[in-house]
Design an enzyme around this catalytic site. Structure first.
Site, PDB file in Angstrom:
ATOM      1  N   GLY A   1       3.377  -2.536  -6.757  1.00  0.00           N
ATOM      2  CA  GLY A   1       4.527  -2.072  -5.961  1.00  0.00           C
ATOM      3  C   GLY A   1       4.487  -3.226  -4.798  1.00  0.00           C
ATOM      4  O   GLY A   1       4.637  -4.576  -5.102  1.00  0.00           O
TER       5      GLY A   1
ATOM      6  N   PRO B   1      13.659  -1.685   3.842  1.00  0.00           N
ATOM      7  CA  PRO B   1      14.908  -2.009   2.261  1.00  0.00           C
ATOM      8  C   PRO B   1      15.512  -0.666   2.185  1.00  0.00           C
ATOM      9  O   PRO B   1      14.610   0.260   2.115  1.00  0.00           O
ATOM     10  CB  PRO B   1      13.085  -1.955   1.466  1.00  0.00           C
TER      11      PRO B   1
ATOM     12  N   TYR C   1      11.051  13.295   3.599  1.00  0.00           N
ATOM     13  CA  TYR C   1      10.957  11.511   3.622  1.00  0.00           C
ATOM     14  C   TYR C   1      12.091  10.759   4.415  1.00  0.00           C
ATOM     15  O   TYR C   1      11.139   9.040   5.172  1.00  0.00           O
ATOM     16  CB  TYR C   1      11.474  10.830   2.213  1.00  0.00           C
TER      17      TYR C   1
ATOM     18  N   LEU D   1      17.519  -0.157  -1.984  1.00  0.00           N
ATOM     19  CA  LEU D   1      16.704   0.376  -3.490  1.00  0.00           C
ATOM     20  C   LEU D   1      16.043  -0.898  -3.512  1.00  0.00           C
ATOM     21  O   LEU D   1      16.529  -1.684  -4.196  1.00  0.00           O
ATOM     22  CB  LEU D   1      18.416   0.530  -4.108  1.00  0.00           C
ATOM     23  N   VAL D   2      14.826  -0.784  -3.734  1.00  0.00           N
ATOM     24  CA  VAL D   2      13.691  -1.750  -4.775  1.00  0.00           C
ATOM     25  C   VAL D   2      13.333  -0.738  -6.235  1.00  0.00           C
ATOM     26  O   VAL D   2      12.551   0.395  -5.873  1.00  0.00           O
ATOM     27  CB  VAL D   2      12.405  -1.862  -3.296  1.00  0.00           C
TER      28      VAL D   2
ATOM     29  N   THR E   1      10.012  -0.033  -7.700  1.00  0.00           N
ATOM     30  CA  THR E   1       9.221   0.275  -8.346  1.00  0.00           C
ATOM     31  C   THR E   1       8.635   1.272  -8.904  1.00  0.00           C
ATOM     32  O   THR E   1       9.343   1.853  -9.718  1.00  0.00           O
ATOM     33  CB  THR E   1       8.416  -0.074  -6.993  1.00  0.00           C
TER      34      THR E   1
ATOM     35  N   ARG F   1      -7.263   3.031  -5.888  1.00  0.00           N
ATOM     36  CA  ARG F   1      -7.339   3.073  -7.597  1.00  0.00           C
ATOM     37  C   ARG F   1      -8.571   1.942  -7.490  1.00  0.00           C
ATOM     38  O   ARG F   1      -7.728   0.689  -7.291  1.00  0.00           O
ATOM     39  CB  ARG F   1      -5.835   3.531  -7.725  1.00  0.00           C
TER      40      ARG F   1
ATOM     41  N   THR G   1      -2.186  -1.910  -4.562  1.00  0.00           N
ATOM     42  CA  THR G   1      -2.544  -1.860  -5.970  1.00  0.00           C
ATOM     43  C   THR G   1      -1.366  -1.548  -6.797  1.00  0.00           C
ATOM     44  O   THR G   1      -1.476  -1.645  -8.263  1.00  0.00           O
ATOM     45  CB  THR G   1      -3.105  -0.513  -6.529  1.00  0.00           C
TER      46      THR G   1
HETATM   47  C1  8X3 Z   1      13.308   3.694  -0.399  1.00  0.00           C
HETATM   48  C2  8X3 Z   1      14.147   3.449  -0.522  1.00  0.00           C
HETATM   49  O1  8X3 Z   1      16.878   4.616   0.307  1.00  0.00           O
HETATM   50  O2  8X3 Z   1      15.042   5.877  -1.863  1.00  0.00           O
HETATM   51  O3  8X3 Z   1      12.241   4.290   0.850  1.00  0.00           O
HETATM   52  O4  8X3 Z   1      15.777   6.554   0.812  1.00  0.00           O
HETATM   53  S1  8X3 Z   1      15.515   5.398  -0.418  1.00  0.00           S
END
Ligand code: 8X3
Length: 251
Positions: A14, A182, A152, A184-185, A187, A36, A12
Protein backbone atom coordinates in the site's frame (compact mmCIF):
# COMPACT_ATOMS: atom_id res chain seq x y z
CA UNK A 1 20.24 14.52 -4.67
CA UNK A 2 19.53 13.59 -1.08
CA UNK A 3 21.25 11.02 1.04
CA UNK A 4 18.82 11.41 3.90
CA UNK A 5 17.78 8.29 5.79
CA UNK A 6 14.05 7.55 5.90
CA UNK A 7 12.54 4.77 8.00
CA UNK A 8 9.14 3.57 6.81
CA UNK A 9 6.90 1.23 8.82
CA UNK A 10 4.39 -0.94 6.98
CA UNK A 11 6.66 -0.69 3.95
CA UNK A 12 5.62 -3.96 2.31
CA UNK A 13 2.24 -2.89 0.92
CA UNK A 14 0.00 0.00 0.00
CA UNK A 15 1.07 3.53 0.89
CA UNK A 16 4.25 2.34 2.61
CA UNK A 17 5.43 0.40 -0.43
CA UNK A 18 4.53 3.17 -2.88
CA UNK A 19 6.44 5.63 -0.70
CA UNK A 20 9.45 3.33 -0.52
CA UNK A 21 9.50 3.00 -4.31
CA UNK A 22 9.19 6.75 -4.86
CA UNK A 23 11.79 7.72 -2.26
CA UNK A 24 14.19 5.13 -3.72
CA UNK A 25 13.90 6.91 -7.09
CA UNK A 26 14.76 10.14 -5.26
CA UNK A 27 17.81 8.47 -3.67
CA UNK A 28 16.73 8.61 -0.06
CA UNK A 29 18.50 5.88 1.91
CA UNK A 30 15.77 3.58 3.17
CA UNK A 31 15.12 1.51 6.26
CA UNK A 32 12.10 -0.56 5.29
CA UNK A 33 10.15 -2.19 8.11
CA UNK A 34 7.43 -4.79 7.88
CA UNK A 35 6.19 -8.10 9.18
CA UNK A 36 6.58 -10.07 5.95
CA UNK A 37 10.15 -11.14 5.25
CA UNK A 38 9.42 -12.33 1.70
CA UNK A 39 7.95 -8.98 0.72
CA UNK A 40 10.81 -7.11 2.37
CA UNK A 41 13.29 -9.20 0.39
CA UNK A 42 11.47 -8.48 -2.86
CA UNK A 43 11.43 -4.74 -2.16
CA UNK A 44 15.10 -4.83 -1.25
CA UNK A 45 15.89 -6.62 -4.51
CA UNK A 46 13.80 -4.13 -6.51
CA UNK A 47 15.15 -0.98 -4.90
CA UNK A 48 18.77 -1.63 -4.06
CA UNK A 49 19.92 -0.72 -7.58
CA UNK A 50 18.52 2.77 -6.97
CA UNK A 51 19.55 3.44 -3.40
CA UNK A 52 20.95 1.88 -0.23
CA UNK A 53 18.34 -0.20 1.56
CA UNK A 54 18.16 -1.96 4.91
CA UNK A 55 15.18 -4.09 5.83
CA UNK A 56 13.95 -4.79 9.35
CA UNK A 57 11.41 -7.55 9.88
CA UNK A 58 9.34 -7.01 13.03
CA UNK A 59 5.81 -6.46 14.24
CA UNK A 60 5.22 -2.94 15.61
CA UNK A 61 2.99 -4.52 18.30
CA UNK A 62 6.00 -6.21 19.88
CA UNK A 63 7.86 -3.52 21.83
CA UNK A 64 10.90 -5.72 22.50
CA UNK A 65 11.18 -6.58 18.80
CA UNK A 66 10.84 -2.89 17.88
CA UNK A 67 13.70 -1.96 20.21
CA UNK A 68 15.88 -4.89 19.20
CA UNK A 69 15.42 -4.22 15.48
CA UNK A 70 16.16 -0.51 15.69
CA UNK A 71 19.11 -1.13 18.03
CA UNK A 72 20.48 -3.58 15.44
CA UNK A 73 20.99 -0.86 12.83
CA UNK A 74 24.63 -0.27 11.91
CA UNK A 75 26.04 3.00 13.29
CA UNK A 76 26.00 4.60 9.85
CA UNK A 77 22.23 4.09 9.75
CA UNK A 78 21.36 5.29 13.24
CA UNK A 79 20.96 8.97 12.29
CA UNK A 80 17.42 8.63 11.00
CA UNK A 81 16.33 11.89 9.36
CA UNK A 82 12.77 10.92 8.51
CA UNK A 83 10.32 8.64 10.29
CA UNK A 84 7.22 7.67 8.33
CA UNK A 85 4.77 6.04 10.73
CA UNK A 86 2.65 4.29 8.16
CA UNK A 87 1.90 0.84 9.64
CA UNK A 88 -1.77 0.57 10.46
CA UNK A 89 -4.99 -1.02 9.42
CA UNK A 90 -8.70 -1.35 10.06
CA UNK A 91 -9.97 -4.68 11.36
CA UNK A 92 -13.70 -5.27 11.14
CA UNK A 93 -16.61 -2.91 10.53
CA UNK A 94 -19.06 -3.77 13.29
CA UNK A 95 -21.28 -1.65 15.51
CA UNK A 96 -19.86 -1.15 18.98
CA UNK A 97 -22.28 -3.64 20.60
CA UNK A 98 -21.02 -6.58 18.54
CA UNK A 99 -17.42 -5.60 17.78
CA UNK A 100 -14.68 -8.18 18.20
CA UNK A 101 -12.23 -7.70 21.06
CA UNK A 102 -9.52 -9.22 18.89
CA UNK A 103 -10.13 -6.59 16.19
CA UNK A 104 -10.09 -3.83 18.80
CA UNK A 105 -6.82 -5.06 20.26
CA UNK A 106 -5.25 -5.25 16.80
CA UNK A 107 -6.21 -1.68 15.90
CA UNK A 108 -5.17 -0.16 19.19
CA UNK A 109 -1.98 -2.22 19.39
CA UNK A 110 -0.85 -1.52 15.82
CA UNK A 111 -2.23 1.93 15.01
CA UNK A 112 -1.59 3.54 18.39
CA UNK A 113 0.83 1.56 20.52
CA UNK A 114 2.94 0.43 17.57
CA UNK A 115 3.33 4.02 16.39
CA UNK A 116 4.38 4.99 19.91
CA UNK A 117 6.91 2.17 20.29
CA UNK A 118 8.64 3.00 17.01
CA UNK A 119 8.57 6.74 17.67
CA UNK A 120 10.01 6.32 21.15
CA UNK A 121 13.03 4.49 19.72
CA UNK A 122 13.75 7.05 17.03
CA UNK A 123 12.82 10.45 18.46
CA UNK A 124 15.69 10.67 21.03
CA UNK A 125 18.22 10.57 18.16
CA UNK A 126 16.32 13.39 16.50
CA UNK A 127 16.23 15.50 19.66
CA UNK A 128 19.98 14.89 20.19
CA UNK A 129 20.69 16.08 16.65
CA UNK A 130 18.02 18.79 16.85
CA UNK A 131 16.75 17.74 13.43
CA UNK A 132 14.28 15.36 11.89
CA UNK A 133 10.90 14.97 10.26
CA UNK A 134 8.12 12.69 11.45
CA UNK A 135 5.22 11.93 9.14
CA UNK A 136 2.27 10.16 10.74
CA UNK A 137 -0.31 8.53 8.50
CA UNK A 138 -3.63 9.43 10.02
CA UNK A 139 -6.97 9.24 8.26
CA UNK A 140 -10.16 11.17 7.70
CA UNK A 141 -11.33 8.61 10.29
CA UNK A 142 -9.19 10.56 12.76
CA UNK A 143 -11.09 13.75 11.99
CA UNK A 144 -14.68 12.50 11.61
CA UNK A 145 -16.33 9.48 13.25
CA UNK A 146 -18.60 7.39 11.04
CA UNK A 147 -21.05 4.56 11.78
CA UNK A 148 -19.28 1.25 12.50
CA UNK A 149 -15.93 3.10 12.49
CA UNK A 150 -15.89 3.29 16.32
CA UNK A 151 -12.56 1.75 17.37
CA UNK A 152 -10.76 2.36 14.07
CA UNK A 153 -11.80 6.02 14.30
CA UNK A 154 -10.68 6.12 17.94
CA UNK A 155 -7.27 4.77 16.93
CA UNK A 156 -6.91 7.41 14.23
CA UNK A 157 -8.17 10.18 16.54
CA UNK A 158 -5.36 9.01 18.83
CA UNK A 159 -2.89 9.35 15.95
CA UNK A 160 -4.18 12.90 15.41
CA UNK A 161 -3.69 13.71 19.10
CA UNK A 162 -0.22 12.16 19.12
CA UNK A 163 0.79 14.10 16.03
CA UNK A 164 -0.26 17.36 17.66
CA UNK A 165 1.42 16.39 20.91
CA UNK A 166 4.65 15.50 19.10
CA UNK A 167 4.57 18.83 17.27
CA UNK A 168 4.38 20.65 20.60
CA UNK A 169 6.91 18.57 22.53
CA UNK A 170 9.40 18.55 19.65
CA UNK A 171 9.00 22.23 18.81
CA UNK A 172 12.07 23.22 20.91
CA UNK A 173 14.21 20.86 18.83
CA UNK A 174 13.25 22.08 15.35
CA UNK A 175 11.78 18.69 14.44
CA UNK A 176 9.09 18.79 11.77
CA UNK A 177 5.88 16.84 12.41
CA UNK A 178 3.33 16.24 9.67
CA UNK A 179 0.10 14.32 9.55
CA UNK A 180 -1.42 13.10 6.32
CA UNK A 181 -5.06 12.12 6.57
CA UNK A 182 -6.39 10.34 3.51
CA UNK A 183 -9.96 9.51 2.68
CA UNK A 184 -10.67 6.65 0.28
CA UNK A 185 -7.42 5.13 -0.97
CA UNK A 186 -7.65 1.84 -2.85
CA UNK A 187 -5.06 -0.53 -1.37
CA UNK A 188 -5.36 -3.78 0.60
CA UNK A 189 -7.01 -1.62 3.30
CA UNK A 190 -10.62 -2.70 2.69
CA UNK A 191 -9.67 -6.30 2.04
CA UNK A 192 -8.08 -6.40 5.50
CA UNK A 193 -10.99 -4.52 7.08
CA UNK A 194 -13.48 -6.97 5.57
CA UNK A 195 -11.28 -10.00 6.30
CA UNK A 196 -10.67 -11.07 2.72
CA UNK A 197 -14.22 -10.47 1.39
CA UNK A 198 -13.21 -9.18 -2.05
CA UNK A 199 -16.65 -8.16 -3.42
CA UNK A 200 -17.33 -6.16 -0.26
CA UNK A 201 -13.87 -4.58 -0.37
CA UNK A 202 -14.30 -3.66 -4.05
CA UNK A 203 -17.74 -2.14 -3.39
CA UNK A 204 -16.16 0.60 -1.26
CA UNK A 205 -14.49 2.03 -4.38
CA UNK A 206 -17.33 1.29 -6.82
CA UNK A 207 -18.42 4.17 -9.02
CA UNK A 208 -15.62 6.49 -7.91
CA UNK A 209 -12.02 7.10 -8.81
CA UNK A 210 -10.37 6.54 -5.44
CA UNK A 211 -6.98 7.83 -4.39
CA UNK A 212 -4.08 5.50 -5.05
CA UNK A 213 -1.12 4.69 -2.84
CA UNK A 214 1.01 6.57 -5.40
CA UNK A 215 -1.08 9.72 -4.85
CA UNK A 216 -0.21 9.63 -1.16
CA UNK A 217 3.45 8.82 -1.87
CA UNK A 218 3.59 11.93 -4.11
CA UNK A 219 2.26 14.03 -1.22
CA UNK A 220 4.83 12.56 1.16
CA UNK A 221 7.61 13.37 -1.29
CA UNK A 222 6.27 16.92 -1.66
CA UNK A 223 6.09 17.32 2.13
CA UNK A 224 9.70 16.16 2.42
CA UNK A 225 10.83 18.59 -0.28
CA UNK A 226 9.61 21.70 1.54
CA UNK A 227 12.22 24.34 2.40
CA UNK A 228 13.94 23.87 5.77
CA UNK A 229 11.78 26.51 7.48
CA UNK A 230 8.46 25.13 6.15
CA UNK A 231 6.41 22.28 7.59
CA UNK A 232 3.15 21.06 6.14
CA UNK A 233 1.53 20.32 9.48
CA UNK A 234 -1.77 18.65 8.68
CA UNK A 235 -3.02 17.48 5.30
CA UNK A 236 -6.41 15.95 4.58
CA UNK A 237 -6.75 14.44 1.13
CA UNK A 238 -9.86 13.07 -0.60
CA UNK A 239 -10.65 11.76 -4.03
CA UNK A 240 -12.78 14.41 -5.78
CA UNK A 241 -15.81 12.15 -5.39
CA UNK A 242 -15.59 12.34 -1.59
CA UNK A 243 -17.04 15.20 0.43
CA UNK A 244 -16.68 13.79 3.94
CA UNK A 245 -16.24 10.45 5.68
CA UNK A 246 -19.81 9.53 4.79
CA UNK A 247 -20.50 11.60 1.66
CA UNK A 248 -19.35 9.95 -1.55
CA UNK A 249 -20.73 10.76 -5.01
CA UNK A 250 -20.88 7.56 -7.05
CA UNK A 251 -21.53 7.29 -10.79
C1 8X3 B 1 -9.14 5.08 5.66
C2 8X3 B 1 -10.25 5.97 5.26
O1 8X3 B 1 -12.73 6.50 5.34
O2 8X3 B 1 -12.11 4.16 5.29
O3 8X3 B 1 -8.53 5.42 6.84
O4 8X3 B 1 -11.78 5.43 7.27
S1 8X3 B 1 -11.78 5.47 5.82
Amino acid sequence: MTSKIALITGATAGIGEATARLLARKHYRLILCGRRQDRLEKLNADLSAQTEVITLCFDVRDKDAVKKSIDSLPDAWKSIDILINNAGNAHGFDPIQTGSLEDWDAMIDINVKGLLYVSREIIPGMTDRRAGHIINLGSIAGKEVYPNGNVYCASKFAVDALTRGMRMDLNPFGIKVTSINPGLVETEFSLVRFKGDEPRARSIYKGIEPLTADNIADIIEYVLSSPAHVVLADITVFPVAQGSSTLVRRD
